[in-house]
Every structure is written in structure tokens, then in C-alpha cells.
Write a protein that holds these residues in place. Structure first.
Motif, PDB file in Angstrom:
ATOM      1  N   GLY A 413       0.794  -1.219   0.000  1.00  0.00           N
ATOM      2  CA  GLY A 413       0.000   0.000   0.000  1.00  0.00           C
ATOM      3  C   GLY A 413       0.828   1.271   0.000  1.00  0.00           C
ATOM      4  O   GLY A 413       0.500   2.247   0.684  1.00  0.00           O
ATOM      5  N   LEU A 414       1.904   1.294  -0.790  1.00  0.00           N
ATOM      6  CA  LEU A 414       2.823   2.431  -0.790  1.00  0.00           C
ATOM      7  C   LEU A 414       2.422   3.552  -1.737  1.00  0.00           C
ATOM      8  O   LEU A 414       2.777   4.716  -1.517  1.00  0.00           O
ATOM      9  N   ARG A 415       1.701   3.223  -2.801  1.00  0.00           N
ATOM     10  CA  ARG A 415       1.373   4.231  -3.816  1.00  0.00           C
ATOM     11  C   ARG A 415       0.601   5.404  -3.206  1.00  0.00           C
ATOM     12  O   ARG A 415      -0.282   5.222  -2.368  1.00  0.00           O
ATOM     13  N   ASP A 416       0.966   6.611  -3.623  1.00  0.00           N
ATOM     14  CA  ASP A 416       0.334   7.870  -3.199  1.00  0.00           C
ATOM     15  C   ASP A 416       0.611   8.228  -1.740  1.00  0.00           C
ATOM     16  O   ASP A 416      -0.045   9.126  -1.196  1.00  0.00           O
ATOM     17  N   LYS A 417       1.576   7.573  -1.118  1.00  0.00           N
ATOM     18  CA  LYS A 417       2.002   7.975   0.214  1.00  0.00           C
ATOM     19  C   LYS A 417       3.277   8.806   0.106  1.00  0.00           C
ATOM     20  O   LYS A 417       3.989   8.741  -0.897  1.00  0.00           O
ATOM     21  N   VAL A 418       3.548   9.586   1.133  1.00  0.00           N
ATOM     22  CA  VAL A 418       4.688  10.497   1.129  1.00  0.00           C
ATOM     23  C   VAL A 418       5.763   9.970   2.074  1.00  0.00           C
ATOM     24  O   VAL A 418       5.492   9.697   3.251  1.00  0.00           O
ATOM     25  N   ILE A 419       6.980   9.822   1.532  1.00  0.00           N
ATOM     26  CA  ILE A 419       8.120   9.408   2.355  1.00  0.00           C
ATOM     27  C   ILE A 419       8.715  10.653   3.010  1.00  0.00           C
ATOM     28  O   ILE A 419       9.129  11.577   2.317  1.00  0.00           O
ATOM     29  N   VAL A 420       8.762  10.657   4.317  1.00  0.00           N
ATOM     30  CA  VAL A 420       9.327  11.811   5.025  1.00  0.00           C
ATOM     31  C   VAL A 420      10.630  11.455   5.748  1.00  0.00           C
ATOM     32  O   VAL A 420      11.384  12.348   6.152  1.00  0.00           O
ATOM     33  N   LYS A 421      10.889  10.131   5.874  1.00  0.00           N
ATOM     34  CA  LYS A 421      12.097   9.745   6.581  1.00  0.00           C
ATOM     35  C   LYS A 421      12.526   8.350   6.139  1.00  0.00           C
ATOM     36  O   LYS A 421      11.680   7.463   5.939  1.00  0.00           O
ATOM     37  N   VAL A 422      13.821   8.149   5.947  1.00  0.00           N
ATOM     38  CA  VAL A 422      14.394   6.836   5.655  1.00  0.00           C
ATOM     39  C   VAL A 422      15.460   6.560   6.704  1.00  0.00           C
ATOM     40  O   VAL A 422      16.438   7.307   6.802  1.00  0.00           O
ATOM     41  N   ASP A 423      15.247   5.511   7.489  1.00  0.00           N
ATOM     42  CA  ASP A 423      16.087   5.258   8.661  1.00  0.00           C
ATOM     43  C   ASP A 423      16.113   6.533   9.524  1.00  0.00           C
ATOM     44  O   ASP A 423      15.056   6.982   9.942  1.00  0.00           O
ATOM     45  N   ASP A 424      17.269   7.127   9.734  1.00  0.00           N
ATOM     46  CA  ASP A 424      17.333   8.351  10.544  1.00  0.00           C
ATOM     47  C   ASP A 424      17.472   9.608   9.699  1.00  0.00           C
ATOM     48  O   ASP A 424      17.746  10.688  10.227  1.00  0.00           O
ATOM     49  N   ASN A 425      17.290   9.481   8.378  1.00  0.00           N
ATOM     50  CA  ASN A 425      17.509  10.618   7.476  1.00  0.00           C
ATOM     51  C   ASN A 425      16.190  11.280   7.081  1.00  0.00           C
ATOM     52  O   ASN A 425      15.269  10.617   6.564  1.00  0.00           O
ATOM     53  N   GLU A 426      16.093  12.588   7.334  1.00  0.00           N
ATOM     54  CA  GLU A 426      14.928  13.349   6.912  1.00  0.00           C
ATOM     55  C   GLU A 426      14.949  13.513   5.385  1.00  0.00           C
ATOM     56  O   GLU A 426      15.997  13.746   4.788  1.00  0.00           O
ATOM     57  N   ILE A 427      13.775  13.390   4.754  1.00  0.00           N
ATOM     58  CA  ILE A 427      13.661  13.502   3.303  1.00  0.00           C
ATOM     59  C   ILE A 427      12.894  14.781   2.968  1.00  0.00           C
ATOM     60  O   ILE A 427      11.712  14.921   3.304  1.00  0.00           O
ATOM     61  N   ASP A 428      13.583  15.717   2.305  1.00  0.00           N
ATOM     62  CA  ASP A 428      12.945  16.971   1.898  1.00  0.00           C
ATOM     63  C   ASP A 428      12.575  16.981   0.428  1.00  0.00           C
ATOM     64  O   ASP A 428      11.591  17.605   0.025  1.00  0.00           O
ATOM     65  N   ASN A 429      13.374  16.300  -0.408  1.00  0.00           N
ATOM     66  CA  ASN A 429      13.157  16.352  -1.855  1.00  0.00           C
ATOM     67  C   ASN A 429      13.699  15.082  -2.497  1.00  0.00           C
ATOM     68  O   ASN A 429      14.193  14.179  -1.802  1.00  0.00           O
TER      69      ASN A 429
END
Length: 463
Positions: A413-429
Motif C-alpha cells: 500500500g505504498l502508492r500515493d504515500k509520502v516518504i518523510v524519513k528513511v532510517d534516521d535521514n529526513e527527506i525533503d526532496n
């Protein structure tokens, strides 16, 4: 006695008859047949053929070769193989590290020592050595590299100006034009081969949208990063690849067009990474069943299968179903021609796009924008930058939206969801996302923090 004389006369008479028969029936027929049979060859105008031969003989490669050989260098990629920990466990010592040397070519593009080569020539190097045509060697520094275009920029420190090649205009190169490939195949320095441009805007992989110049000039391992020049000695390509079951030249090879290489080098010098100007459309795979059933594989042009939200194409009014026929003054008959031309553009550049819509030809002014979506390494998710609409829906200004999911992750169920963090790394772009996903181990655990449209935050762990 009489009997013997009779036998002699009979034999003599038989011989005369035999010889006469041969002369009458065989020898005369052969002469007649030859004299009456027309020569089975078409007559040709000898003057025209001699003129063509003279024109070919008038082509002089020596000037281009002299200009090029001293500007092409030998690049040695020096790495050290890792020691074997098993030997230390069983035998109480570690095996010696073995030096490994990869070999390729490069082209000097400035008198002060900037050199362009292929990314795969310098990839994973621990030390780079450059040998000039006069056998002088220098240690090289990597200024920047781009894996997508397979172009890298090196720098050596020199005491005196070096011979160099200026970038030519690869868009002006014509199919059938004579070219020279110069490089160091099999460690044979300063090797020159000749051929013609066999094709332009050639794509050799379904996974990338690269656009190559195809040539039949002989290119072998070690030629990578070397120069492809025209008969005027102008640099029109960087030799990059061959397609071969044996690993050696089989009749054709491929070069990155000089306009693309020049733009990549300029971006690496000015920004440290490549700036991509994106049109913002998706195209149909012409080999797919859908394309064949709909007859799209017979269209001369690029069929617009979709328009990316908030892209330059979206702002200019391009629509699904449009057929792109021309960009600026360049006719477009396939997707690789479109991407090849746009690869030399930056965000903010304007292009004039001629499309066919409903049987009418329409021209649109499109301002290219920065890349808004990307396929992430390792997991293969496709993500895009958040639009203004997305920021309101998900109540966040940071993160990337998942727009496409490989089949192996379809049940998450990943489609159309927003990734904001991977492990301890913040995702901005998308750049953050690319960097974080490139560090993921295929054999370790990865956690992703996601936002749904409902505003719910969830954490998934992939192993």
C-alpha cells in the motif's frame, strides 16, 4: 603378314574417323558457342566510377588525426582488491592486497588540464593516473561525475599549456559522415580508427533514455572515454560503449554526443552536479502490446502518454494524445531523439515544441523545469516532488510522493504515500531520497516513515 597389315590399316582408319569427329562435333561447337554467347555483365560508365573513387581517395584523415592524438590521454584506474578474511581465520594471516589497474581513455578539453572521460572508466578508483601522448604521467583529481550520462571530468596540474580539443556541434553531425575514433584499446596508445556515422539518437537500453551516436569505427576495450572526431578534427562524441557477445568490436560502437558531454561538463564545473531541464511528459513503450494494438508504434513522432503535474509541458498546455513532431529546429521521430536534444538543456531554458493534435499542427512554447520525479535505487520506487496541492493534502512541505511501485512491493500500500524519513535521514526532496536509498544495503533492514492522505504517520520496516 597380310593379317598384320590389315589390322594396321583398320586402326589407322579408325583413328582418322575419331579425330575428324572430334573436330567436327566438339571443337567446332565450342568455338561457335563462345562466339555467339553475350557477356553476362552490365556495362557501366567508367568515368563516373573513377570520379567516385577519386573523391574517396581525396578524403584526408591525417589532419584530424594529428589534431586528436596529442589531445587524447591514457587513463589508468588504480584500485586495491580487499584481503580475504577467511585466510586470516583459518591460517592466522591475511592475504596480501593485490593492486588492480583498469584502463581507459580521456580527452583534454582545456590547455590547463581539464579532461573528459567516461564515468565507468574512473568508477571506484582509489588513484587515477593520466599518461599523455608524450608518455608524461600525472595524478588526476576527479572534479565531478554523472552516472546517467556516463561522463566524468578530471583535472591534472600541468606546468605548460596542453594540446586540447574543442567541443563540436553533434546536432550538426550527419549520418554517413566520416569520423575517427581515437583512444587506447588493449593498452595500445594513440590508436586511430575510421568509420562513418551509422545512426544518431540511438538508444541501447530500455532502462535509460540515453541517446548515442552510432559508428562503425572500430572501438575496443580501452577506447572508453576517447575521442570521436569529424574530418575537421572537431570533437563530436566521447566513445562509450560497444554491444558485443565477445566483449570486442563486432561492427558498431556508441559515443555520447558532444553537445550532451559539453553540457554535463559545464554543469559539473558550475554546480557540482548535472542540472536537467525536464519537459514533463511520459511516452508509450513502442514495443508494448498497447502501442502495437493502438498503432502507436507506426507513428512518426513522440506520442504523449501523460503530462506531469506542474511541469513545463503542463503549464504550456500539452495534453495526452498529442504527438510531438519537432523541438526547436530538430525533427523528432522517436523518444530517444527528443531526450537526446533535451539532455543539452537546463531548467529555465525555453524550447519551441511542434505537436500534432486532431490532425492540426500546433506550436507551444515550453519552459523546461528541474526534474520532478525519479526512480529510486535498490527498491525501484518512483517518487516525485510535492506539488502545492500535495502539500495541502498531506499537510507537509517536506517529503516525496510515491507515484509508482514495483510489483514485489505492490501489497504494501505504498502508492500515493509520502516518504518523510528513511532510517534516521529526513527527506525533503528527490535528491535526499536518491541519496538515502543509494545507501541502503540489500541484505540489511530499512525503515521508512510515511504519511497517508488521512494524515496518519506510519513506519514500515523492509528486510
Amino acid at each position: 603378314m597380310k593379317k598384320t597389315a590389315s589390322l594396321f590399316l583398320v586402326a589407322l582408319f579408325a583413328g582418322v574417323i575419331t579425330l575428324g569427329s572430334y573436330k567436327l562435333f566438339f571443337e567446332n561447337n565450342t568455338i561457335t558457342y563462345s562466339s555467339k554467347e553475350e557477356t553476362p555483365f552490365l556495362k557501366t560508365n567508367s568515368n563516373i566510377n573513377f570520379a567516385k573513387a577519386a573523391a574517396l581517395n581525396d578524403i584526408d584523415f591525417t589532419i584530424a588525426a594529428e589534431k586528436t592524438v596529442n589531445a587524447v590521454v591514457h587513463v589508468k584506474n588504480m584500485t586495491t582488491s580487499k584481503s580475504n578474511p577467511i585466510s586470516g581465520f583459518f591460517y592466522g594471516f591475511e592475504s596480501n592486497q593485490q593492486p588492480q589497474i583498469g584502463s581507459g581513455s580521456g580527452v583534454i578539453i582545456s590547455a590547463d588540464g581539464y579532461i573528459v572521460t567516461n564515468n565507468h572508466v574512473i568508477d571506484k578508483s582509489q588513484r587515477l593516473e593520466v599518461a599523455l601522448n608524450n608518455n608524461r604521467t600525472y595524478e588526476a583529481e576527479i572534479i565531478g561525475a554523472d552516472a546517467n550520462s556516463d561522463i566524468a571530468l578530471l583535472k591534472i596540474n600541468v606546468e605548460e599549456p596542453l594540446p586540447y580539443l574543442a567541443f563540436g556541434d553533434s546536432d550538426g553531425t550527419r549520418i554517413g559522415e566520416w569520423v575517427l575514433a581515437v583512444g587506447n584499446p588493449f593498452n595500445l596508445t594513440s590508436t586511430v580508427t575510421a568509420g562513418i556515422v551509422s545512426a544518431k539518437a540511438r538508444s541501447i537500453s530500455n532502462r535509460t533514455n540515453q541517446s548515442f551516436i552510432q559508428t562503425d569505427a572500430a572501438v575496443n576495450p580501452g577506447n572508453s572515454g576517447g575521442a570521436l572526431v569529424n574530418t575537421n578534427g572537431e570533437l563530436i562524441g566521447i566513445n562509450t560503449a560497444i554491444t558485443s557477445q565477445t566483449g570486442s568490436y563486432v561492427g558498431y560502437s556508441f559515443a555520447v554526443p558532444s553537445n550532451i558531454a559539453n553540457k554535463v561538463v559545464s554543469d559539473l564545473l558550475e554546480f557540482g552536479r548535472v542540472q536537467k531541464g525536464i519537459l514533463g511528459i511520459s511516452a508509450v513503450n513502442l514495443n508494448s502490446r498497447f502501442a502495437q494494438e493502438e498503432g502507436l508504434n507506426e507513428i512518426e513522432g513522440v506520442y504523449v502518454a501523460g503530462v506531469e503535474e506542474e511541469s513545463g509541458a503542463d503549464a504550456a498546455g500539452l495534453e495526452e494524445g498529442d504527438i510531438i513532431k519537432q523541438v526547436d529546429n530538430v525533427k523528432v521521430s522517436k523518444f530517444s531523439e527528443l531526450t537526446g536534444y533535451l539532455s543539452a538543456k537546463r531548467p529555465g531554458d525555453q524550447v519551441e515544441v511542434a505537436i500534432e493534435r486532431g490532425g492540426k499542427r500546433i506550436t507551444k512554447e515550453v519552459t523546461l523545469k528541474k526534474q520532478l520525479s525519479v526512480q529510486l535505487p535498490i527498491m525501484g520506487l518512483t517518487v516525485k516532488e510535492l506539488s502545492k496541492k500535495d502539500e495541502k493534502i498531506y499537510n507537509t512541505k517536506n517529503g516525496v510522493k510515491i507515484t509508482n511501485v514495483p510489483e514485489r512491493y505492490a501489497d504494501y500500500g505504498l502508492r500515493d504515500k509520502v516518504i518523510v524519513k528513511v532510517d534516521d535521514n529526513e527527506i525533503d526532496n528527490i535528491e535526499d531520497a536518491k541519496s538515502s536509498f543509494s545507501k541502503i544495503s540489500r541484505y540489511g533492514r530499512t525503515s521508512m516513515t510515511l504519511l497517508s492522505k488521512d494524515g496518519e504517520r506510519e513506519r514500515l520496516i523492509f528486510q
